[in-house]
Structure formats: structure tokens, C-alpha cells
Design an enzyme around this catalytic site. Sequence first.
Site, PDB file in Angstrom:
ATOM      1  N   LYS A   1      45.715  28.511  31.966  1.00 35.34           N
ATOM      2  CA  LYS A   1      44.829  28.494  33.125  1.00 35.34           C
ATOM      3  C   LYS A   1      43.664  27.535  32.889  1.00 35.34           C
ATOM      4  O   LYS A   1      43.305  27.251  31.740  1.00 35.34           O
ATOM      5  CB  LYS A   1      44.264  29.900  33.371  1.00 35.34           C
ATOM      6  CG  LYS A   1      45.281  30.934  33.815  1.00 35.34           C
ATOM      7  CD  LYS A   1      44.618  32.295  33.952  1.00 35.34           C
ATOM      8  CE  LYS A   1      45.612  33.352  34.409  1.00 35.34           C
ATOM      9  NZ  LYS A   1      46.024  33.177  35.810  1.00 35.34           N
TER      10      LYS A   1
ATOM     11  N   ARG B   1      55.053  39.331  37.052  1.00 39.25           N
ATOM     12  CA  ARG B   1      56.323  39.732  37.685  1.00 39.25           C
ATOM     13  C   ARG B   1      57.417  39.944  36.646  1.00 39.25           C
ATOM     14  O   ARG B   1      58.389  40.646  36.917  1.00 39.25           O
ATOM     15  CB  ARG B   1      56.710  38.710  38.758  1.00 39.25           C
ATOM     16  CG  ARG B   1      56.976  37.323  38.273  1.00 39.25           C
ATOM     17  CD  ARG B   1      56.883  36.298  39.400  1.00 39.25           C
ATOM     18  NE  ARG B   1      55.501  36.016  39.764  1.00 39.25           N
ATOM     19  CZ  ARG B   1      55.136  35.211  40.748  1.00 39.25           C
ATOM     20  NH1 ARG B   1      56.053  34.593  41.472  1.00 39.25           N
ATOM     21  NH2 ARG B   1      53.876  35.006  41.024  1.00 39.25           N
TER      22      ARG B   1
END
Length: 461
Positions: A239, A313
Amino acid sequence: MSKLIQHIYIYSEVSWTAHKPVYPDAMDKFFSGKQHESFVITSEKEITWFLGIGNSSCTESVLVDIGQKFAYDNREKLLPTSTYLHHDLLDSPGFESLWMGFYLGTYEYPFKATHPLWDDRFKWEGLQDHKAGLTKIKSICEGQFMCMDWLNKPANFKRTTLLNAFLKEKSREYELQYTSFNRKECEIHGLGAFLAVNQGSSQEASFTIMEYRCGTKGAPVIGLVGKCVLFDTGGISIKPSANLHYMKSDMGGATAILGALIAVSKMKFPVDIVAILPITDNAVSNNSYLPSDVVTAYNGNTIEILDTDAEGRLTLADGLSYLSKNYKTDYLIDLVTLTGSAVRMFGSTCGALFSNNEALEQQLLKSGQKTGQRLWNLPLWEDWEDEIKSDVADFKNISLKPVGDCIVAATFLKHFINEHPKWAHLDIAAMCFGNVRYAKEKAATGYGVRLLIDFIENLQT
């Protein structure tokens, strides 16, 4: 000081105009019953507070907010003495919502146990008719505060070992069944998607299962899965550094479930709950999983990794498939701080809701509206299936199109629920951690705890 009596009077704008006490006319310049308005008058024997709620028919969630702001703003001024709350304007649910706000407004991190609203010396008088309701409120608030405390902890206080020790302690305290699979045990069970995220970590994996059993035959069974990434660097798909410190909040789904589970256990609700928390961090190391890797999930589906920052996920894929295969549940709900897409769509106004069951969807929407922890439903149309098709695996973990990622993620997770007929996915990325009264920077909001408790409680009726 101990001989002083404290009064808190609740007024709407209408009731203040019609029934205001005899005080100097000048007081009307300082108080009129408007929402969030407060005023205090002192004498040698009494402290008299006035609190405005604006409209006498305001919703329960608004009353919670009014009480929360009043308690926080006056946390250093409210006295630990006999206190009478005059609330003739409110019905029982309205009063209890306001009182819940009073408790929630006492939260500070690190928690200060000497706050007057929590101190044993602080005596609420004349509330005997609400004894059961106040006991329930305290249980809910304690669950929410536990959720907030864990989300607020610095990253180096969120080690797997520390969280595991806490969960074991709470399981003993509330007679919960506790199971945890370490990395080797996860390999044996075939939890390949979860392990892919964990393989770059220096910390042990902990695929944790907590079960609350009420002992009532035929009680509804609720399956809960919460994303529990202790810190999310993004992995190899790292990130940007701006605001990276906020990524300690990536366990918001798990902490919401934990807070609700503890509160339900304290209140002994007649339901059974199975909660799965796949605990890991998403780190960068020479062992990290890579974009283009293919991993095998618990249910046998293969997944091509296009982005290691779409790790939530993956952990949820194994959590959902393990729960749906090994436990028979009436409802299956996951809470996940999952996508920036949901943040861009809704900001901090609500979470995104996806469900394959209309009745379940409506129940969750209703609970969200009632508690102020709102949701908005989005579609699970077949149109999105093409976005997760892979050339080298059954699925890929993201779409390469820069649109609708929260829907893509929900579509992906749908393939790991073992065709459960009552499943709901809550993408709560912006809701768990945000601007709050008690902190200068963003911090835990407690989102999801009261939403889940209201949903679970209303299954009983």
C-alpha cells in the site's frame, strides 16, 4: 460534595416551551430544548442539567447519539453522586437508547475506569423500572468497548499470541468452546487461501473458532465470519505509505463479531453462534505470496492471485467454506473491512450489504436503521461473474477493471458458501474506524456490534 444531588432533565423544544421550570427569563437565551443543547444550573445542594433532544419523536439511534455527546462533552463535570434522570418525555425504548448513549459516551482509549458514569459511587436513582434494560445496556456497551479496545491497540500490541491469550481467557469466562488451528494444522485441514496470506508473516497463523451454545433445543444457529487481519501492509502489492498506520483497523469485522459474541454470552440469548476469525497479518517478506500465484482454498477451488492487497477475500473464502461445510447454520453472515470501493461509494454513512436471501437482507437493513449502524443493499447479479474468471484457475481474486470492486468481491465470496440459502456479506471498510469524539485521529467506532445484537435478538421473536 457527596451531599449534592444531581438532576438531568430531558426536554424537547415543544416541552420546554410548554413546561419549562420557573427560572430567570434570561435562561431562554442559553437553552431551548434543541437537539444536543445542554445547560447547567448549580446551587449549594443541587446540580441541575438540562438536555435537549429537539423532537420528542426522534429515533432511537438519534437518542443514542444525543446521550453519547452529552456524556462525552461533560465527562469531567458530571459528579459521582446521587443522580435523578427525569425522562417523562420518553417511552421505555427511548429512555434506554438515551441511557445507552450515556454509557457509550464514557469511552476513552486507553480506558479510564474512574469515569464517574462507571464509578460505583455514581448512583442512578429512581430507575428501578428499567433495571433489566439497564443490565442489558451495560452488557452491550461492554461488548462494544471490548471491540473498540482491540481495534484501537497499536500494531505491536496485536500479536497473534496476545489476541489468542485474550480469546482463550474470554472463552473460559463465558463458557465458549474455543478451537485454534496453527499453521501446520491449517495445512492439514487444507486452508490454502488463508495460509497464502499468512505465509509472509513472522507470526503464527491462528484459524480460530468460537462457539456459544445456549442449551436450548431448536434454537436458531448463526454462523459468523470476521476478517481478522491484524495489520495489512498490502503484501507484495504494498500500500502507499500515506495513512498506512490506519491499517491496524483491518480486523474490524472480527472485533465487531467478538463484541457481539461476548454481549450475547453475558445476556444468555437463546441462540447458538459459531464464529470464525481467521487471524493473521498481511506482511512483506521473502516468503510472501506473489501476484500470479495460484492457491487452493478449503473447498477445493483454485484462486489466481492478481493482487496481494486483496487478501481479505482469501481469508474469508476459507472461513466461509470451512463454516458452511462443517456446521449446520440457519444464517451465515460475514463482516469484512474489505474494499476501497465501498468507501468511495458510501463514505462513512453506511456499510455495503449483499445477500442471497431477501428476508435476511430486510432483517439486517432494519437492524442497521434502528441502531444507527446502517447498511445499504447492492446487487449480486450474474453480470459480475465474468470479472472473476481466470485463465489458470477457477477464479482470480480481483477484477482488472477499476469499477465495482465491492460487488466483484461479494461475487467472489459467493463461491465459498457451499450454496448456503441465507447468506449475507457486509463490507464495512469505512465504518469501523473513523472520526470519533474521543480521539484526535481516526479511531474505532464500535460499528457492527449493536447491529448484530439487534439482529440476533429479533430472531427470537
